[in-house]
Design a protein around this motif. Structure first.
Motif, PDB file in Angstrom:
ATOM      1  N   ALA A   1     -14.061  -6.113   8.243  1.00  0.00           N
ATOM      2  CA  ALA A   1     -12.875  -6.604   8.944  1.00  0.00           C
ATOM      3  C   ALA A   1     -11.594  -6.611   7.895  1.00  0.00           C
ATOM      4  O   ALA A   1     -10.623  -5.878   8.296  1.00  0.00           O
ATOM      5  N   GLY A   2     -12.030  -7.009   6.860  1.00  0.00           N
ATOM      6  CA  GLY A   2     -10.777  -7.226   5.722  1.00  0.00           C
ATOM      7  C   GLY A   2     -10.258  -6.022   5.456  1.00  0.00           C
ATOM      8  O   GLY A   2      -9.240  -5.525   5.323  1.00  0.00           O
ATOM      9  N   VAL A   3     -11.151  -5.192   5.053  1.00  0.00           N
ATOM     10  CA  VAL A   3     -10.583  -3.712   4.301  1.00  0.00           C
ATOM     11  C   VAL A   3      -9.920  -3.010   5.463  1.00  0.00           C
ATOM     12  O   VAL A   3      -9.054  -2.066   5.350  1.00  0.00           O
ATOM     13  N   THR A   4     -10.520  -3.280   6.714  1.00  0.00           N
ATOM     14  CA  THR A   4     -10.103  -2.522   7.939  1.00  0.00           C
ATOM     15  C   THR A   4      -8.676  -2.524   8.041  1.00  0.00           C
ATOM     16  O   THR A   4      -7.781  -1.734   7.975  1.00  0.00           O
ATOM     17  N   VAL A   5      -8.243  -4.057   8.097  1.00  0.00           N
ATOM     18  CA  VAL A   5      -6.854  -4.377   8.517  1.00  0.00           C
ATOM     19  C   VAL A   5      -6.042  -4.012   7.018  1.00  0.00           C
ATOM     20  O   VAL A   5      -4.749  -3.804   7.230  1.00  0.00           O
ATOM     21  N   TYR A   6      -6.505  -4.262   6.016  1.00  0.00           N
ATOM     22  CA  TYR A   6      -5.651  -4.094   4.689  1.00  0.00           C
ATOM     23  C   TYR A   6      -5.412  -2.686   4.630  1.00  0.00           C
ATOM     24  O   TYR A   6      -4.215  -2.509   4.397  1.00  0.00           O
ATOM     25  N   ASN A   7      -6.280  -1.792   4.841  1.00  0.00           N
ATOM     26  CA  ASN A   7      -5.861  -0.336   4.868  1.00  0.00           C
ATOM     27  C   ASN A   7      -4.985   0.099   5.948  1.00  0.00           C
ATOM     28  O   ASN A   7      -4.020   0.809   5.936  1.00  0.00           O
ATOM     29  N   ALA A   8      -5.293  -0.718   7.168  1.00  0.00           N
ATOM     30  CA  ALA A   8      -4.309  -0.267   8.288  1.00  0.00           C
ATOM     31  C   ALA A   8      -2.699  -0.657   7.950  1.00  0.00           C
ATOM     32  O   ALA A   8      -1.746   0.149   8.194  1.00  0.00           O
ATOM     33  N   LEU A   9      -2.680  -1.828   7.328  1.00  0.00           N
ATOM     34  CA  LEU A   9      -1.301  -2.217   6.883  1.00  0.00           C
ATOM     35  C   LEU A   9      -0.767  -1.432   5.845  1.00  0.00           C
ATOM     36  O   LEU A   9       0.367  -1.036   5.776  1.00  0.00           O
ATOM     37  N   ALA A  10      -1.850  -0.950   4.772  1.00  0.00           N
ATOM     38  CA  ALA A  10      -1.108  -0.116   3.688  1.00  0.00           C
ATOM     39  C   ALA A  10      -0.828   1.443   4.244  1.00  0.00           C
ATOM     40  O   ALA A  10       0.106   1.920   3.688  1.00  0.00           O
ATOM     41  N   ARG A  11      -1.285   1.815   5.353  1.00  0.00           N
ATOM     42  CA  ARG A  11      -0.887   2.966   5.974  1.00  0.00           C
ATOM     43  C   ARG A  11      -0.013   2.966   7.057  1.00  0.00           C
ATOM     44  O   ARG A  11       0.241   4.033   7.424  1.00  0.00           O
ATOM     45  N   SER A  12       0.549   1.712   7.271  1.00  0.00           N
ATOM     46  CA  SER A  12       1.338   1.731   8.304  1.00  0.00           C
ATOM     47  C   SER A  12       2.843   2.209   8.168  1.00  0.00           C
ATOM     48  O   SER A  12       3.583   2.389   8.925  1.00  0.00           O
ATOM     49  N   CYS A  13       3.380   2.514   6.824  1.00  0.00           N
ATOM     50  CA  CYS A  13       4.397   2.616   6.321  1.00  0.00           C
ATOM     51  C   CYS A  13       5.497   1.863   6.661  1.00  0.00           C
ATOM     52  O   CYS A  13       6.779   2.262   6.732  1.00  0.00           O
ATOM     53  N   ALA A  14       5.252   0.695   7.095  1.00  0.00           N
ATOM     54  CA  ALA A  14       6.397  -0.319   7.234  1.00  0.00           C
ATOM     55  C   ALA A  14       7.143  -0.703   5.848  1.00  0.00           C
ATOM     56  O   ALA A  14       6.355  -0.668   4.918  1.00  0.00           O
ATOM     57  N   PRO A  15       8.456  -0.453   5.868  1.00  0.00           N
ATOM     58  CA  PRO A  15       9.233  -0.994   4.581  1.00  0.00           C
ATOM     59  C   PRO A  15       9.071  -2.151   4.204  1.00  0.00           C
ATOM     60  O   PRO A  15       8.682  -3.202   4.969  1.00  0.00           O
ATOM     61  N   PRO A  16       9.331  -2.428   2.940  1.00  0.00           N
ATOM     62  CA  PRO A  16       9.160  -3.893   2.256  1.00  0.00           C
ATOM     63  C   PRO A  16      10.128  -4.902   3.050  1.00  0.00           C
ATOM     64  O   PRO A  16      11.240  -4.397   3.477  1.00  0.00           O
ATOM     65  N   GLY A  17       9.413  -5.759   3.699  1.00  0.00           N
ATOM     66  CA  GLY A  17      10.331  -6.980   4.336  1.00  0.00           C
ATOM     67  C   GLY A  17      10.593  -6.560   5.816  1.00  0.00           C
ATOM     68  O   GLY A  17      11.159  -7.129   6.734  1.00  0.00           O
ATOM     69  N   GLY A  18       9.798  -5.425   6.266  1.00  0.00           N
ATOM     70  CA  GLY A  18       9.897  -5.036   7.709  1.00  0.00           C
ATOM     71  C   GLY A  18       9.299  -5.850   8.609  1.00  0.00           C
ATOM     72  O   GLY A  18       8.677  -6.902   8.301  1.00  0.00           O
ATOM     73  N   ARG A  19       9.390  -5.318  10.002  1.00  0.00           N
ATOM     74  CA  ARG A  19       8.801  -6.201  10.906  1.00  0.00           C
ATOM     75  C   ARG A  19       7.343  -5.333  11.389  1.00  0.00           C
ATOM     76  O   ARG A  19       7.395  -4.390  11.575  1.00  0.00           O
TER      77      ARG A  19
END
Length: 348
Positions: free
Chosen positions: A163-181
């Motif tokens: 569960a942890g690594v799944t969402v961690y990687n999803a966020l890392a691959r989301s390309c959301a900018p620093p401070g983004g929504r």
């Protein structure tokens, strides 16, 4: 006449307790098995904790290629190495390790040669192609092992292996900018960890779930805004915020995912980590100008290490209910029926 020799009593084979499924869709059975011995490239891990995951049900039901029976489920494994097989380097008896869904790669197929070990054509999966961690001991491939930070408990570490690594990687691959929504769709076993990681990454976090019951919990986890999908137009609310740069979809309801796409910014990204049983509906105009829809599943051993290190340093922690291995059937039932806390962990 010489007296007949009395044969010496053979040493008893050391045994362990384990929970196995003997046939496809069969029940969880508490059994005694011989303690396994590691082969070349393997180690034996004495299990101290193993998470119970919804994916265990798919493995038990035989939905994955290469499924074997009887099988010991479990792919959120934490323990200590207590035996090392031949041709293993870099690991020693006593080291505290974790092993997840990713149970090893061949190193020779086209995907491995490109460095994409998660899609190895001959990859192994704990609880599917080899025994998992619902047991006192488990054999793991050395290339599937992750080191566990000293300041992360066994109970907190176990859910990080899936569960942890799944969402961690999803966020890392989301390309959301620093401070983004960033929006997290579904505040359950995956979502409550995704909210915490997203907050620690510095995002403005919007939590989305059904009903008002998870509003307070989402706020406690750090979410800046909560949307009740049963009473609010989710995409409309997201657009009123200026759109979100990424949505991490942890739910398994396809229509719920389809309805949030318009809440993305024009170049936003939807990352699907839940596995709906029906198609997600997407219209061409929703993605013509740069929106991206992708998926993310699990992680390699080093990615699990990254997720655990981040959790230990930043205070990300799963909400956990623990059970003894003797109560594995009850723990699994509670997980599948949604009656347990957000993650369930077995302890031998």
């Amino acid at each position: 006449m010489a007296a007949a020799k009395i044969p010496s009593r053979m040493a008893e084979t050391p045994m362990m307790r384990a929970v196995q499924v003997s046939v496809r869709s069969g029940p969880l059975e508490l059994v005694r098995r011989p303690i396994p011995q590691p082969s070349s490239g393997e180690v034996r891990v004495k299990v101290s904790a193993c998470g119970v995951c919804h994916s265990d049900n798919s493995a038990i039901s035989g939905h994955f290629p290469g499924q074997i029976y009887p099988i010991i489920p479990g792919h959120e494994i934490i323990g200590a190495i207590d035996a090392v097989g031949p041709n293993v380097t870099g690991w020693a008896i006593g080291e505290r390790v974790g092993a997840g869904w990713f149970a090893g790669y061949c190193g020779t197929c086209d995907r491995c040669k490109r460095g994409d070990f998660m899609t190895c054509l001959n990859r192994e999966i704990h609880g599917v192609t080899r025994d998992g961690g619902y047991a006192e001991y488990v054999i793991c491939s050395a290339n599937a092992l992750a080191r566990v930070p000293d300041d992360l408990s066994d109970i907190a570490a176990a859910p990080m292996l899936c569960a942890g690594v799944t969402v961690y990687n999803a966020l890392a691959r989301s390309c959301a900018p620093p401070g983004g929504r960033v929006a997290i769709l579904g505040i359950g076993g995956l979502g409550h960890l995704a909210v915490q990681f997203a907050v620690k990454f510095g995002y403005h976090v919007v939590a989305i779930a059904r009903g008002a019951t998870k509003a307070e919990k989402s706020a406690q986890l750090g979410a800046h805004r909560y949307i009740d999908s049963t009473t609010e137009d989710v995409a409309g609310v997201l657009k009123s915020l200026g759109g979100v740069h990424a949505i991490i979809a942890t739910v398994t309801d396809a229509p719920s995912i389809s309805r949030v796409i318009d809440g993305l910014t024009i170049d936003g990204r939807l990352v699907v980590v839940g596995v709906p049983g029906a198609p997600i509906e997407i219209y061409a105009h929703q993605i013509l100008y740069g929106r991206t829809i992708t998926g993310s599943a699990g992680g390699t051993a080093i990615e699990s290490e990254d997720a655990m290190k981040c959790a230990a340093r930043s205070g990300v922690s799963p909400i956990v209910e623990t059970f003894s291995i003797d109560d594995a059937s009850q723990a699994f039932a509670r997980t599948m029926e949604g009656r347990a806390n957000l993650r369930v962990v077995l302890t031998p």
